[in-house]
Design a protein around this motif. Structure first.
Motif, short mmCIF file in Angstrom:
data_model
loop_
_atom_site.label_atom_id
_atom_site.label_comp_id
_atom_site.label_asym_id
_atom_site.label_seq_id
_atom_site.Cartn_x
_atom_site.Cartn_y
_atom_site.Cartn_z
N SER A 17 -20.18 7.63 2.83
CA SER A 17 -20.88 7.30 4.07
C SER A 17 -21.71 6.03 3.91
O SER A 17 -22.16 5.70 2.81
CB SER A 17 -21.80 8.44 4.48
OG SER A 17 -21.08 9.64 4.72
N ARG A 19 -24.66 3.71 6.54
CA ARG A 19 -25.35 3.56 7.81
C ARG A 19 -25.68 2.09 8.03
O ARG A 19 -26.43 1.50 7.26
CB ARG A 19 -26.64 4.37 7.83
CG ARG A 19 -27.33 4.40 9.19
CD ARG A 19 -28.75 4.87 9.05
NE ARG A 19 -29.34 5.28 10.30
CZ ARG A 19 -30.66 5.28 10.54
NH1 ARG A 19 -31.49 4.91 9.59
NH2 ARG A 19 -31.13 5.66 11.71
N ARG A 67 -15.91 10.50 13.21
CA ARG A 67 -16.40 10.05 11.90
C ARG A 67 -17.62 9.13 12.03
O ARG A 67 -18.49 9.15 11.17
CB ARG A 67 -15.29 9.29 11.16
CG ARG A 67 -14.06 10.12 10.89
CD ARG A 67 -13.08 9.37 9.99
NE ARG A 67 -12.59 8.12 10.56
CZ ARG A 67 -12.72 6.92 9.99
NH1 ARG A 67 -13.35 6.81 8.82
NH2 ARG A 67 -12.24 5.84 10.57
N GLN A 82 -23.72 5.18 12.10
CA GLN A 82 -23.53 6.09 10.99
C GLN A 82 -22.04 6.27 10.77
O GLN A 82 -21.33 6.70 11.69
CB GLN A 82 -24.20 7.43 11.27
CG GLN A 82 -24.02 8.46 10.17
CD GLN A 82 -24.71 8.08 8.88
OE1 GLN A 82 -25.86 7.63 8.90
NE2 GLN A 82 -24.04 8.27 7.75
N ASN A 84 -19.21 8.09 8.49
CA ASN A 84 -18.90 9.16 7.54
C ASN A 84 -17.40 9.21 7.29
O ASN A 84 -16.61 8.65 8.06
CB ASN A 84 -19.38 10.50 8.08
CG ASN A 84 -20.88 10.55 8.29
OD1 ASN A 84 -21.65 9.92 7.56
ND2 ASN A 84 -21.31 11.31 9.28
#
Length: 118
Positions: A17, A19, A67, A82, A84
């Protein structure tokens, strides 16, 4: 006039992940829809996600639905992405843009590199 500066890119393994953040200048930030776009080497820039000025509506490219999540904080003049479950095909330069909802942005940031290794 709106100035945009992205941050948060980097190198991550597949499945990881990241951000991304986009900091905006100007008092009129909340009047603009904000979007994230990406451009991979040798490819056209493509839409990733967008959010209305109030934050009440969002849209995503099919390739990132489920996602990625876009959000904004109008008090801080910030928009976030974000990301993921990242995949190697998400590797690209990610840029934020400010403008009208689902239209080509009026203003662009310089971009931040995201690299996903397999």
């Amino acid at each position: 006039q709106v100035q945009l500066v992205e941050s948060g890119g980097g190198l991550v393994q597949a499945g990881g992940s990241l951000r991304l953040s986009c900091a905006a200048s100007g008092r009129t930030f909340s009047t603009y829809a904000m979007g994230w776009f990406r451009q991979a080497p040798g490819k056209e820039r493509e839409f990733v996600a967008s959010i209305t000025g109030s934050g009440g509506r969002v849209a995503y490219a099919d390739s990132v639905k489920g996602r990625f999540t876009i959000a904004r904080d109008n008090a801080k003049n910030m928009v976030y992405l974000q990301m993921n479950s990242l995949k190697p095909e998400d590797t690209a330069i990610y840029s934020c843009g400010a403008g009208a909802w689902l239209a080509t942005p009026y203003y662009w940031g310089q971009g931040t590199q995201v690299t996903v290794s397999s």
